[in-house]
Design an enzyme around this catalytic site. Sequence first.
Site, PDB file in Angstrom:
ATOM      1  N   ASP A 142       0.874  -1.170   0.000  1.00 37.44           N
ATOM      2  CA  ASP A 142       0.000   0.000   0.000  1.00 37.44           C
ATOM      3  C   ASP A 142       0.913   1.223   0.000  1.00 37.44           C
ATOM      4  O   ASP A 142       2.142   1.097   0.091  1.00 37.44           O
ATOM      5  CB  ASP A 142      -0.950  -0.030   1.200  1.00 37.44           C
ATOM      6  CG  ASP A 142      -0.224   0.165   2.521  1.00 37.44           C
ATOM      7  OD1 ASP A 142       1.012   0.305   2.515  1.00 37.44           O
ATOM      8  OD2 ASP A 142      -0.888   0.171   3.565  1.00 37.44           O
ATOM      9  N   ASP A 174      -7.627  -7.633  -0.212  1.00 36.85           N
ATOM     10  CA  ASP A 174      -6.729  -7.825   0.933  1.00 36.85           C
ATOM     11  C   ASP A 174      -7.515  -7.410   2.159  1.00 36.85           C
ATOM     12  O   ASP A 174      -8.428  -6.576   2.074  1.00 36.85           O
ATOM     13  CB  ASP A 174      -5.482  -6.939   0.845  1.00 36.85           C
ATOM     14  CG  ASP A 174      -5.759  -5.532   1.327  1.00 36.85           C
ATOM     15  OD1 ASP A 174      -6.400  -4.763   0.582  1.00 36.85           O
ATOM     16  OD2 ASP A 174      -5.393  -5.204   2.471  1.00 36.85           O
TER      17      ASP A 174
END
Lengths: 407, 407
Positions: free
Chosen positions: B123, B302
């Site tokens: 991320d 996720d």
Amino acid sequence: MNRIPTIFLAPLQIFTYLIYCIFVSSIFINKMDFIVQQQDALSKARTGIIKTDHGEIKTPIFMPVGTAGTVKAVHQHELKDDIKAQIILGNTYHLYLRPGLEIIEKAGGLHKFNGWDKPILTDSGGYQVYSLAGTRKIKEEGVKFQSHVDGSYHVFTPESVIDTQRIIGADIIMAFDECTPFPCEYDYAKKSMHMTHRWLERCVNRMAETKDKYNYSQVLFPIVQGSVYKDLRTQSAEKIASVNMPGNAIGGLSVGEPDEELYGMTELVCDILPKDKPRYLMGVGTPANILECIALGIDMFDCVMPTRNARHGTLFTKNGIINMKNVKWKDDFSPLDPDGTSYVDSFYSKAYVRHLFHTKEILGMQIGSIHNLAFYLWLVGEARNQIEKGTFTDWKNKMVPQLSQKL
Amino acid sequence: MNRIPTIFLAPLQIFTYLIYCIFVSSIFINKMDFIVQQQDALSKARTGIIKTDHGEIKTPIFMPVGTAGTVKAVHQHELKDDIKAQIILGNTYHLYLRPGLEIIEKAGGLHKFNGWDKPILTDSGGYQVYSLAGTRKIKEEGVKFQSHVDGSYHVFTPESVIDTQRIIGADIIMAFDECTPFPCEYDYAKKSMHMTHRWLERCVNRMAETKDKYNYSQVLFPIVQGSVYKDLRTQSAEKIASVNMPGNAIGGLSVGEPDEELYGMTELVCDILPKDKPRYLMGVGTPANILECIALGIDMFDCVMPTRNARHGTLFTKNGIINMKNVKWKDDFSPLDPDGTSYVDSFYSKAYVRHLFHTKEILGMQIGSIHNLAFYLWLVGEARNQIEKGTFTDWKNKMVPQLSQKL
């Protein structure tokens, strides 16, 4: 047995007593075999095989501690396949409280409950109970204590801990003893030792009165006490030897005394305990302690050190002790332990494992625990090899200073 | 690109700009292939393969979260061989703070550092930084924040997070975005979305200006924002689609909004994002959320839920959710999950795992994490099978109510 004033025994009584002794012995004598394989020429170290119904144990051996039916942070298959543990230890006190005997019995014993199908030794709960200073009361009958979990009151007696270990399903059951602290006044140590001996008789009787709980043999190991007093240790070792159980243990050491006391008492006791029975030194110790005590004739060890220290980032290696949290490892990308036998040693780098400890990641504790246990099992296995090759003493003398240095 | 007032552009400028766009696209377009394999007839679900230099990913896929370079309580070989993870996620914020970029770079990237040789997505750090409410300041330039570890001040800009993810060595790099909370005022959501779009341009430029850090491709996924406002989500999805990156993500969902909003926004955005690029729904979600969003056209997921909940004793199964701490499991000696795909499911019993959670043993967290991740990977794999067989919708409609019930 000491309580029978032999001087007053009539011949019939002596005969009855002897028959009783033979009967008691016959129950146990064949239940666990121990074969001494090789005796070191330069020390009292020896190799052997303990045969249990859950498989053989090659000695000298280290037993990982699985307090509550789990060796902390380690999967059962890792213990067996990677660490190569041959026997693990369970703590009666913890298992008695949680999950409790009802659950373990319903499961069909601890082996069925936790999926470990090799031998299990349980302590008697005595050590844990005595650690609860302030919340326990020791009397002749037994010990009243308060659970550390919920504060509830419980009583352990020599009889109850035998029953408890029967239900847990230990292959090796430990006698109920009082583990004296260090330092300990001579008078207290003496009084306590005699109580431990009286408790032992009650344990032996209870073993004789009760059957193996499941379909395999359960045997009793008595425990030598006597603090660091030679006369007491001598007396206690003689008493314990006389009970003629399939194995014998030395307790009350590794409780804070200097290494010289540990070694001195171990040597004294080993020389008294029978050669043809395995000798188990309880709660010992550092890698150096283990090698020194193998040299004195010890066959079995257990200790929380490899797992507890691992969880705090301390790793044992052939070359010394690593504090994995140390900043010096932060960019050392070499394998965790190039000499290590576990896959974690070659798969993970020091820098990565240091990062895991630094960030308090669970995986660090997992890796450390596997590493340390695999190292301890390697250590006793290598000691065995060296004894077989006749090179044990040289090897031990080289290893001991190495093992203790800080890396 | 929106910032260029096209009306004023002279033909030469238009030509230059087009050439620039083609150039930028050409850098990325072939760096990660995605093949749509099969499209479900009754829903927007599809199967596909993402090809990266660290191997292929079969979609739909779930990515275990490895915050600090470790999927908590799980060994790398367990992730690969037992859980069958195909790609894991790393958190830029955490990795930037510890072990830090210097260490990761020296190691040769995160794959080398942690031993995971399959694809990694990172991320951008945005989500974590915004979670530090009170200790961060968002400005056009970037975000100033205080480390949760030592209170030190740091700045993340769109450029710096690209550089950071390059150094971490992510196969898939996420654009720097602001993840708006729920609920969020329309005006704030709009303003924030436009800043996210401007930041995206800076990310795209930075990607173009910098090279792959190691010997494999690194690609950028932009992120759709716009809170739960249809017009904003539409605008954002169109913007993100226009940037023409190898994959696209949907952020700002699963932050507390009702499932209807999650599904509504996901559907709206999926219909706008190009069909020939993987669509990644960030931070989602429950097993039911995952199946519903696969039906809407999502390819990648996720979430910390399987690992975080596992550490607290919540296990997901085909038949619903188990609270392992519940007393009802105390003497249930049946396998943890007879339908489970991991070895923990058949090796350990419910009663044993209940005991581990009850006594707060680390092994409980390990078993739970493996189980839940293996279940999530089974779920997306089975969704894939069902799409291939043309039975996805029926199966999904049967599974969704089942997955959510409490056992």
